[in-house]
Design an enzyme around this catalytic site. Structure first.
Site, PDB file in Angstrom:
ATOM      1  N   LYS A  26      36.072   6.878 -32.500  1.00 48.20           N
ATOM      2  CA  LYS A  26      36.125   6.595 -31.063  1.00 48.20           C
ATOM      3  C   LYS A  26      35.537   5.213 -30.749  1.00 48.20           C
ATOM      4  CE  LYS A  26      37.266  11.068 -29.721  1.00 48.20           C
ATOM      5  NZ  LYS A  26      37.206  11.748 -30.992  1.00 48.20           N
TER       6      LYS A  26
HETATM    7  C1  LIG Z   1      38.212  12.573 -31.494  1.00 47.57           C
HETATM    8  C2  LIG Z   1      38.259  12.841 -32.954  1.00 47.57           C
HETATM    9  C3  LIG Z   1      39.436  13.288 -33.583  1.00 47.57           C
HETATM   10  C4  LIG Z   1      40.698  13.615 -32.818  1.00 47.57           C
HETATM   11  O1  LIG Z   1      41.312  12.472 -32.287  1.00 47.57           O
HETATM   12  P1  LIG Z   1      42.402  12.610 -31.114  1.00 47.57           P
HETATM   13  O2  LIG Z   1      42.648  11.219 -30.661  1.00 47.57           O
HETATM   14  O3  LIG Z   1      41.741  13.449 -30.051  1.00 47.57           O
HETATM   15  O4  LIG Z   1      43.600  13.271 -31.693  1.00 47.57           O
HETATM   16  C5  LIG Z   1      39.430  13.464 -34.956  1.00 47.57           C
HETATM   17  N1  LIG Z   1      38.309  13.246 -35.674  1.00 47.57           N
HETATM   18  C6  LIG Z   1      37.164  12.818 -35.109  1.00 47.57           C
HETATM   19  C7  LIG Z   1      35.966  12.620 -35.958  1.00 47.57           C
HETATM   20  C8  LIG Z   1      37.094  12.576 -33.725  1.00 47.57           C
HETATM   21  O5  LIG Z   1      35.941  12.169 -33.169  1.00 47.57           O
END
Ligand SMILES: *Cc1c(COP(=O)(O)O)cnc(C)c1O
Length: 475
Positions: free
Chosen positions: A120
């Site tokens: 993120k």
């Molecule tokens: C948010 C997240 C995901 C999922 O990503 P999306 O964009 O919601 O599909 C997968 N792995 C981790 C570690 C995340 O923080």
């Protein structure tokens, strides 16, 4: 470049006008009116660029209402080897999202070298700098209210800390996050960051955010905003690392690669879909889910059936524990030929918690054109895959990336390099690593003992009025 709503009943907007908001007024999601096309000459020129310069080239196609020099400066200060410094496995931090080679034609791409050790940060750090720039220009301010069960809240806080004209009020379920996740968020000392631990579960925290956002007068008066996963700027920022991964895994622009994406809200893989629509030579987009397999079910059967919270399990890859995928509407818009009437019909069902079935429609035969395939992983698969990667490749994977590798190994095609996106570092999920390997995960030295720092958090009941008062007293 203008942005249109997937539901077709909102006026087109410029990038900066949708940056600070969420859904379009008609309830849809914003998308560019058309996808910029990348030529072979572009790819040839871009192959040599640094990550920041590549990000500028790509983002400037989507962001046409910020002057070039300003956008260049924002991107250059975001994508530095210092911000994304927590590399592992010998990765080169100056590449920002380096590859780790597991085997011939099999890689992970490190997206979790930023301050909170999860992918993120790739988008959120840019969002922080964009928010500050646009708010300064407009002489406005914003108060971000969010709920988190882990990764999103900490990424938002680390992106917004110390930014002018931005305050963050982040609700988290009291005692439900890992000690490391709590320490990451609650140890921040910046005056614009407020942590509120709500007595209850994540859903209780989420309901409070919804209740506050539904109070339009309050929202307007106190300039309440959000940074959730449907934010278009987050999706746009994520497009860049698909290009970077492609360049790092290939020698020439004649080759194709596939990506495997551990998925929850469909934000990450939506960016991969857009990269492919722009002309990046991606063969397959492999979507991996955990036990919460609403998306795997869709790509196998054509049926999209949002789950209730009672049907959503708490798993050892918690950032993929979703009941419905908030960005999925963006992909379906393209799949149905960008017809907003069809989207309004389908989402009139979804918005009431009902399923839809595309397998019986004319659109379903077009699915192969988009390159998607999918699979799912369970706790046992995850543990086995973490053991397998450690034993076979001497690489320690986090639980989400393990779900990705499990599905990638099933879907891999001969002669096509497969890049598994590494969405978090194992240090964030100590308990499961201990279960799989009987050992502690490696943690960046700088974060040793973070649990011992003083924590700044108030514990409150899940009481909407009390939380509104808390915000009012601090904005
Ligand atoms: C948010 C997240 C995901 C999922 O990503 P999306 O964009 O919601 O599909 C997968 N792995 C981790 C570690 C995340 O923080």
């Amino acid at each position: 470049m203008r942005y249109i709503s997937t539901r077709g009943q909102s006026a087109p907007q410029a990038f900066c006008d949708i940056l600070l908001g969420g859904l379009a007024p008609d309830g849809g999601l914003y998308l560019p009116e058309s996808y910029p096309q990348v030529s072979r000459a572009d790819l040839d020129a871009w192959r040599q660029l640094s990550y920041a310069d590549l990000a500028y080239e790509i983002l400037s196609k989507f962001i046409t209402d910020i002057p070039a020099d300003d956008l260049k400066a924002i991107v250059a200060k975001t994508y530095t080897a210092d911000v994304y410094r927590f590399t592992r496995n010998g990765g080169n931090a100056s590449q920002i999202t380096p590859l780790t080679k597991l085997d011939d034609g099999l890689y992970t791409q490190e997206l979790s070298n930023g301050p909170t050790l999860a992918f993120k940060d790739m988008a959120m750090q840019l969002l922080g700098n964009l928010f500050e720039y646009v708010l300064d220009k407009r002489g406005e301010s914003i108060n971000i209210l969010g709920a988190t069960s882990g990764d999103t809240g900490s990424a938002a806080e680390y992106a917004m800390r110390g930014k002018h004209n931005v305050k963050v009020f982040m609700l988290s379920p009291d005692g439900k996050m890992s000690a490391f996740q709590r320490a990451q968020m609650y140890s921040l000392t910046d005056a614009n960051i407020f942590n509120i631990a709500v007595r209850g579960m994540f859903d209780d925290a989420q309901d409070i955010v919804k209740a506050v956002s539904n109070d339009a007068a309050f929202k307007k008066q106190y300039k309440i905003g959000a940074v959730n996963s449907i934010n278009w700027a987050r999706v746009a920022a994520q497009i860049v690392y698909y290009f970077q991964g492609y360049f790092l895994a290939t020698q020439t622009n004649d080759e194709q690669v596939s990506f495997c994406v551990p998925s929850g809200n469909f934000g990450n893989i939506c960016a991969g879909h857009i990269a492919r629509m722009m002309g990046l030579p991606i063969k397959q987009l492999v979507l991996a889910t955990n036990e919460n397999d609403v998306l795997d079910e869709f790509f196998r059967t054509g049926i999209y059936r949002p789950r209730t919270s009672a049907e959503t399990s708490v798993t050892s890859s918690p950032s993929m524990d979703i009941s419905k995928a908030s960005n999925f509407e963006r992909f379906v818009f393209d799949l149905v030929g960008r017809d907003p009437v069809v989207i309004r019909d389908l989402w009139s069902k979804v918005d009431q918690g009902k399923a839809f079935d595309l397998s019986t429609t004319v659109y379903w035969k077009d699915l192969p054109k988009f390159g998607f395939v999918s699979g799912r992983s369970s706790h046992t698969d995850r543990i086995n895959t973490i053991r397998f990667a450690q034993g076979r490749y001497q690489v320690m994977l986090d639980t989400h990336t393990a779900d990705g590798l499990k599905v990638a190994l099933e879907k891999r095609q001969p002669g096509v390099p497969m890049i598994v996106l590494e969405t978090a570092q194992p240090a964030k999920f100590e308990e499961t690593i201990r279960e799989a390997l009987g050992a502690e995960p490696v943690r960046p030295a700088e974060l040793a003992g973070i649990e011992n720092l003083e924590q700044h958090v108030v514990v409150m009941d899940p009481d909407v009025e009390a939380i509104k008062r808390f915000v009012v007293e601090r904005v």
